[in-house]
Design an enzyme around this catalytic site. Structure first.
Site, PDB file in Angstrom:
ATOM      1  N   SER A 219      -6.108   8.179   0.481  1.00 49.24           N
ATOM      2  CA  SER A 219      -7.057   9.220  -0.420  1.00 49.24           C
ATOM      3  C   SER A 219      -8.422   9.060  -0.197  1.00 49.24           C
ATOM      4  CB  SER A 219      -6.762   8.591  -1.984  1.00 49.24           C
ATOM      5  OG  SER A 219      -7.121   9.584  -2.911  1.00 49.24           O
ATOM      6  N   ASP A 299       3.251  13.447  -4.850  1.00 43.90           N
ATOM      7  CA  ASP A 299       1.928  12.769  -5.243  1.00 43.90           C
ATOM      8  C   ASP A 299       1.521  13.631  -6.300  1.00 43.90           C
ATOM      9  OD1 ASP A 299      -0.894  12.291  -5.311  1.00 43.90           O
ATOM     10  OD2 ASP A 299      -1.195  12.192  -2.966  1.00 43.90           O
ATOM     11  N   HIS A 329       1.365   9.118  -5.339  1.00 45.17           N
ATOM     12  CA  HIS A 329      -0.094   8.995  -4.592  1.00 45.17           C
ATOM     13  C   HIS A 329      -0.323   7.422  -4.457  1.00 45.17           C
ATOM     14  CE1 HIS A 329      -4.267   9.956  -3.864  1.00 45.17           C
ATOM     15  NE2 HIS A 329      -4.626   9.167  -4.649  1.00 45.17           N
TER      16      HIS A 329
END
Length: 354
Positions: A219, A299, A329
């Site tokens: 991320s 995600d 995620h």
């Protein structure tokens, strides 16, 4: 109680002492419990824009995807010195676990960045009694680990433990400024300096094989990796490869994803100094640099097309895109076959970068 590390059962309750600046933290916690991660992400995107010590009242926000927010402020002028990633504050930033809890041999490392901020890292060196020091030096890769935006590196320890045992690797776990035991306030500019300080530290070690150093990030950490890889390239240092997971193309794209077409935030993206333009950097990376893009197709925060877009933009001869149909995620690493993908990538890099 704080969220356990990467979905593990909760290990320790922690009492929070609220200061005036932490009031919004508890509100965000209640929001997360009531509304789920998608709406919390919308709030985080809003906070990206409305953060400064010099502010003027702007608006009260409403979104079909986000709950009502209190009156926000837009900083003016948008100075980099006052631009902070406020969204990191919705969880407690103190370290509540140590690697020793998972029998990981570690050493605390405190690094001074080029702008004078002290950041905290953990150096976890792989041990194998069956190998001598020379064999360990030659065979052991090193991962510089950059975590995502929420909480701190102590909440990633189960993930770190699995990387250590499955990849048989050293890890330098980097705590960004404003997180954990690191000083300073978070900003895009500052996090990039933190990453460079971590790289320079690894380069100063004579007990690590510098031909086997990888960047690993999820991320926000993926965006940090991509920027650092480009800086390493300009310095002409050797980087074995890059591994990024569930990474976004840029912050404005995330705002477009989170807010409906009519929402004012979509038209005020220029006001944010936190852009994280990975889509601008990836095409500039060397065609000889191996890059592994990992994407969880379920995600709930970052749409999988962003990883695919970055993959397609990459000019690397050795790029790979691996998807996990059930990957979420923060938990794609828990999917079956995940560590085999990483091991295969590192093995392939050893052949092309020998």
């Amino acid at each position: 109680m704080l969220p356990p590390p990467d979905g593990a059962p909760s290990l320790l309750p922690l009492k929070l002492e609220q200061s005036p600046t932490e009031v919004s933290t508890s509100r965000q916690g209640r929001l997360q419990r009531r509304s789920g991660p998608l709406r919390v992400m919308a709030v985080q995107c809003a906070n990206l824009l409305f953060t400064s010590t010099n502010t003027v009242p702007f608006c009260c926000l409403r979104s079909s995807r986000a709950p009502p927010l209190a009156c926000c402020s837009l900083h003016w002028p948008p100075l980099p010195a006052t631009d902070v990633l406020v969204y990191v504050n919705f969880v407690n930033r103190k370290l509540i676990y140590l690697p020793s809890r998972f029998n990981l041999p570690f050493q605390d490392v405190f690094l001074k960045t080029s702008d004078g901020v002290t950041i905290h890292c953990w150096l976890i060196k792989y041990r194998d009694p069956s190998k001598n020091l020379l064999q360990l030096f030659q065979d052991t890769p090193t991962l510089i680990f950059f975590h995502s935006n929420a909480s701190n590196m102590s909440h990633r320890l189960i993930n770190i433990k699995e990387l250590y045992h499955n990849l048989k690797c050293n890890l330098l776990c980097v705590e960004y400024r404003g997180y954990g035991n690191s000083d300073g306030k978070s900003s895009e500019w500052g996090l990039k300096l933190d990453a460079l300080a971590a790289w320079e530290y690894i380069q100063s070690r004579n007990d690590l094989n510098l031909r086997k150093v990888y960047l690993y990030g999820r991320s926000l950490g993926g965006a940090v990796c991509i920027d650092l890889a480009y800086k390493i390239q300009k310095r002409r240092d050797f980087l074995a490869g890059v591994i990024v997971e569930n990474v976004y193309t840029n912050i404005p794209d995330m705002i477009d994803h989170m807010f409906p077409l009519y929402h004012p935030l979509r038209y005020l993206k220029w006001a944010s100094r936190n852009q994280w333009r990975s889509d601008d950097i990836v095409p500039k990376l060397s065609s000889k640099l191996p890059i592994l893009f990992i994407s969880g197709l379920k995600d709930e925060l970052i749409p999988p097309w962003m990883s695919k877009t970055l993959f397609e933009m990459s000019k690397s001869k050795y790029k790979q895109l691996k998807t996990f149909s059930e990957g979420k995620h923060n938990y794609t690493w828990m999917e079956g076959g995940y560590f085999e993908v990483l091991k295969d990538f590192i093995a392939s890099v050893s052949l092309v970068r020998a």
